[in-house]
Design a protein around this motif. Structure first.
Motif, PDB file in Angstrom:
ATOM      1  N   LEU A  50       0.836  -1.204   0.000  1.00 24.03           N
ATOM      2  CA  LEU A  50       0.000   0.000   0.000  1.00 24.03           C
ATOM      3  C   LEU A  50       0.873   1.257   0.000  1.00 24.03           C
ATOM      4  CD1 LEU A  50      -2.942   0.755  -0.083  1.00 24.03           C
ATOM      5  CD2 LEU A  50      -2.988   0.770   2.416  1.00 24.03           C
ATOM      6  N   ALA A  51       1.997   1.176   0.707  1.00 25.92           N
ATOM      7  CA  ALA A  51       2.902   2.327   0.759  1.00 25.92           C
ATOM      8  C   ALA A  51       3.392   2.680  -0.648  1.00 25.92           C
ATOM      9  CB  ALA A  51       4.091   2.033   1.671  1.00 25.92           C
ATOM     10  N   ARG A  52       3.761   1.632  -1.418  1.00 27.60           N
ATOM     11  CA  ARG A  52       4.255   1.905  -2.774  1.00 27.60           C
ATOM     12  C   ARG A  52       3.184   2.574  -3.629  1.00 27.60           C
ATOM     13  NH1 ARG A  52       7.435  -2.688  -2.266  1.00 27.60           N
ATOM     14  NH2 ARG A  52       5.841  -4.069  -3.115  1.00 27.60           N
ATOM     15  N   ARG A  53       1.924   2.117  -3.500  1.00 20.34           N
ATOM     16  CA  ARG A  53       0.829   2.738  -4.263  1.00 20.34           C
ATOM     17  C   ARG A  53       0.682   4.214  -3.868  1.00 20.34           C
ATOM     18  NH1 ARG A  53      -1.709  -1.266  -6.620  1.00 20.34           N
ATOM     19  NH2 ARG A  53      -3.189   0.211  -7.511  1.00 20.34           N
ATOM     20  N   ILE A 108      12.531  11.610  -3.397  1.00 20.98           N
ATOM     21  CA  ILE A 108      13.487  10.690  -2.755  1.00 20.98           C
ATOM     22  C   ILE A 108      12.746   9.538  -2.088  1.00 20.98           C
ATOM     23  CG2 ILE A 108      15.172  10.507  -0.891  1.00 20.98           C
ATOM     24  CD1 ILE A 108      15.856  13.504  -1.543  1.00 20.98           C
ATOM     25  N   ALA A 109      11.670   9.859  -1.369  1.00 18.75           N
ATOM     26  CA  ALA A 109      10.927   8.808  -0.661  1.00 18.75           C
ATOM     27  C   ALA A 109      10.315   7.813  -1.644  1.00 18.75           C
ATOM     28  CB  ALA A 109       9.842   9.446   0.199  1.00 18.75           C
ATOM     29  N   ALA A 110       9.791   8.332  -2.774  1.00 21.07           N
ATOM     30  CA  ALA A 110       9.176   7.443  -3.763  1.00 21.07           C
ATOM     31  C   ALA A 110      10.234   6.576  -4.437  1.00 21.07           C
ATOM     32  CB  ALA A 110       8.420   8.267  -4.804  1.00 21.07           C
ATOM     33  N   ALA A 111      11.398   7.163  -4.713  1.00 21.80           N
ATOM     34  CA  ALA A 111      12.476   6.390  -5.331  1.00 21.80           C
ATOM     35  C   ALA A 111      12.926   5.262  -4.398  1.00 21.80           C
ATOM     36  CB  ALA A 111      13.664   7.308  -5.648  1.00 21.80           C
ATOM     37  N   HIS A 112      12.893   5.539  -3.111  1.00 20.16           N
ATOM     38  CA  HIS A 112      13.259   4.491  -2.146  1.00 20.16           C
ATOM     39  C   HIS A 112      12.185   3.414  -2.076  1.00 20.16           C
ATOM     40  CE1 HIS A 112      13.462   2.764   2.005  1.00 20.16           C
ATOM     41  NE2 HIS A 112      14.660   2.481   1.524  1.00 20.16           N
ATOM     42  N   ALA A 113      10.915   3.839  -2.018  1.00 22.05           N
ATOM     43  CA  ALA A 113       9.836   2.867  -1.884  1.00 22.05           C
ATOM     44  C   ALA A 113       9.769   1.938  -3.098  1.00 22.05           C
ATOM     45  CB  ALA A 113       8.505   3.602  -1.709  1.00 22.05           C
ATOM     46  N   TRP A 114      10.037   2.474  -4.268  1.00 25.44           N
ATOM     47  CA  TRP A 114       9.884   1.674  -5.490  1.00 25.44           C
ATOM     48  C   TRP A 114      11.164   0.954  -5.889  1.00 25.44           C
ATOM     49  CZ3 TRP A 114       5.821   0.202  -8.482  1.00 25.44           C
ATOM     50  CH2 TRP A 114       4.575   0.724  -8.117  1.00 25.44           C
ATOM     51  N   PHE A 115      12.309   1.630  -5.780  1.00 22.27           N
ATOM     52  CA  PHE A 115      13.537   1.052  -6.339  1.00 22.27           C
ATOM     53  C   PHE A 115      14.620   0.833  -5.291  1.00 22.27           C
ATOM     54  CE2 PHE A 115      11.588   3.919  -9.542  1.00 22.27           C
ATOM     55  CZ  PHE A 115      11.035   2.928 -10.346  1.00 22.27           C
TER      56      PHE A 115
END
Lengths: 316, 297
Positions: A50-53, A108-115
């Motif tokens: 859910l966090a990634r979404r 930055i947070a999204a790049a961490h969550a996804w990749f």
């Protein structure tokens, strides 16, 4: 409606020159802001799917928002002039800086969550994005209420709550679309709670506005407002009834709720234009304040003998 | 809450000049529009045809990006028997003429004609300046409010912030424009173009303190002459904009001329505006936490 004097029916104040990008930005900024909070909290809870979404929605919102804002400028190539100063008296200036911070930390947070990129930076960036997302969702209300437009200015105590609720419901609804219902309970609770709050705070705002709220029962504004209520009611019912079992129902409910949030923002935007275009929306409440003795107004009929030493002011 | 923004005279130090302004005495305005023309000529304000409005002799409609002076025309029909003097027969004739719609628009024919040249008020508490996010709008050493056109990026925030509807965006240009109180002329010890062109001295330019004294003497004279509708508008500092650099002597309520009766600088409510936005942000945070951390599934 009182039909007092006006100048040939001309408006007293100027209607906002902002175009379609601005109500859409109210929406995308709210999606970005509240989704960052949702993403961070889901990470804390260990709910990485859910966090990634949520981080994806935040990233989408934060990418679209500056583009909308720059496109609305009369001189888009001068958008950097916004960064010449920080000014508390200008919510647009404050918001520019909030948006800057949100964009950097969300990326930055999204790049961490996804990749899995920037693990150490993300430890700071994720909570920063979540925190900055909160004022990002509500400062737009401060922006429009800090104007001379009666239907906006007189809603200054309630409109931020409408926008905050709308941001929450938008983040929840966006995270629901395409998600597995079995793992999306937090998003569903957020969407349903946010929708209920948006309906409640909108009603409160309309009541609080009294005579200033006339635009909400007229013209385009009324239609957007009715559409918002309809979308939110049907979307909520669908989500509550079938959202925990059917992926399709959850997605449909999410789309309906997003449409509701968009419609609410358009109704607020249209209300401002209608309120500014009506001379009596400006004149009558000012005149009433003077008649009640609460305000002395801008005019004085009694002459004052002034000399250089005497302060300016009416005679006692 | 009031955030004082001391940009004049404090920040100018020794360069600060006396506060300059306009006293527009509408009781002697003849509606010639020389001010509109002089302003356009001097400031290179582009033409904008607005068509034939049918609003008396006013076809420039309002203040805006391309109209920094605007002459308002108001025709008021008075009761036929309201004018002094004349025999009962004359009053009856006048009444019949009005009823038949054949009277001419002249004094005493049952029509009172108000004319007034409107302009940017150069407020003490100027909302446009306070909300401008680029600092394009600034206060000059004369206490006036001016847009720096090389800085303005056309965000449009000042447009709905102004309680008088003075500023507007020039469509083909993208920036906002308004009266500068002829900042360039002031720096050369010249009076603004509109004041210089005004043939009746309805537009008076000078130091604000001196103009305010002059205005009160004029108001006293008009009241003594029986003009009990005469009033000063924005001549004091106890109103919602804390006084104006451009103020007016009017012969009727401000709204008759298209002016707000009680203009207020929106930034006076900034405290409650930010408090509500902050509280709503906290409420959103609480809602997010409750939704994610509070449930079972």
């Amino acid at each position: 409606m009182t039909a007092g004097a006006s100048y040939h029916g001309q408006p007293v104040i100027k209607a906002p020159v902002w175009t379609w990008q601005i109500p859409w930005y109210f929406f995308t900024g709210g999606v970005a802001g509240a989704s960052a909070g949702l993403g961070y909290l889901c990470e804390l809870r260990g709910d990485d799917a859910l966090a990634r979404r949520a981080w994806a929605a935040a990233m989408a919102g934060i990418c679209v928002s500056p583009a909308l804002l720059i496109a609305d400028l009369g001189r888009p190539q001068r958008f950097l002039n916004m960064l010449r100063m920080f000014k508390v008296t200008s919510p647009m200036s404050v918001g520019t800086w909030i948006l800057q911070g949100s964009a950097a930390s969300t990326a930055i947070a999204a790049a961490h969550a996804w990749f899995g990129l920037f693990p150490r930076l993300a430890r700071v960036a994720a909570p920063a994005a979540a925190l900055l997302g909160l004022p990002l969702s509500t400062y737009t209300a401060a922006l429009v209420t800090n104007t001379a437009v009666p239907v906006w200015h007189e809603a200054r105590r309630t409109l931020p709550f409408v926008f905050g609720a709308g941001a929450g419901l938008s983040a929840g609804a966006a995270a629901l679309i395409g998600a597995d219902p079995a793992t999306a309970a937090p998003a569903r609770r957020l969407a349903l709670g946010g929708a209920a709050m948006e309906l409640a705070t909108t009603t409160l705002m309309h009541r609080g506005l009294g005579e200033h709220g006339r635009p909400y029962s007229q013209g385009r504004c009324k239609h957007f407002d009715q559409a918002a209520s309809g979308f939110l009611a049907v979307g909520s019912a669908l989500l509550a009834a079938r959202g925990s079992r059917s992926r399709t129902a959850a997605a449909a409910g999410g789309v309906l709720l997003l449409a509701g949030a968009v419609s609410t923002r358009w109704s607020v935007f249209a209300a401002g234009r209608q309120s500014a275009a009506d001379p009596h929306a400006v004149i009558d409440p000012q005149r009433a304040g003077i008649a009640r003795g609460e305000r002395i107004g801008g005019a004085r009929t009694e002459p004052v003998a002034r000399d250089a030493a005497a302060p300016a002011g009416p005679a006692s | 809450m009031k955030l004082e923004v001391h940009t004049w005279p404090a920040t100018y130090g020794e360069q600060a000049q006396p506060r300059m302004g306009f006293f527009t005495d509408t009781s002697i305005c003849i509606g010639c529009k020389a001010c509109e023309v002089a302003c356009k000529e001097w400031n290179h304000v582009p033409m904008q045809l607005q068509g034939f409005t049918g609003n008396s002799y006013d076809n420039s409609v309002d203040l805006g990006a391309d109209r920094w002076r605007h002459v308002a025309f108001v025709e008021q029909r008075l009761p036929a028997d309201a004018t002094d003097g004349g025999s009962l027969v004359q009053i009856a004739e006048r009444g019949a003429a009005i009823d038949a719609g054949v009277q001419t628009y002249q004094e005493g024919d049952g029509v009172r004609w108000l004319m007034a040249s409107d302009v940017c008020k150069h407020c003490t508490d100027a909302a446009c300046l306070e909300v401008c996010p680029t600092g394009s709008l600034f206060r000059t050493e004369f206490g006036t409010v001016v847009v720096q056109e090389d800085v303005c990026n056309g965000c449009g925030y000042c447009v709905p912030a102004c309680p008088f509807g003075v500023l507007d965006k020039r469509e083909d240009d993208g920036r906002v424009w308004k009266c500068t109180l002829c900042y360039d002329r002031l720096r050369d010890d010249q009076e603004p173009a509109c004041a210089q062109a005004c043939p009746t001295n309805s537009i008076q330019f000078g130091e604000l303190d001196e103009l305010r004294e002059r205005a009160d003497r004029r108001l006293a004279r008009l009241r003594d002459a029986g003009q009990d509708q005469a009033r000063l508008y924005l001549a004091d500092e106890d109103n919602g904009i804390h006084g104006a650099g451009a103020f007016f002597l009017l012969l009727d309520e401000p709204e008759v001329y298209g002016l707000p009766p009680d203009p207020v600088d929106t930034v006076r409510d900034l405290g409650s505006i930010w408090a509500a936005a902050g509280a709503a942000a906290l409420a959103l945070g609480a809602g997010l936490a409750a939704a994610v951390l509070g449930g079972r599934g």
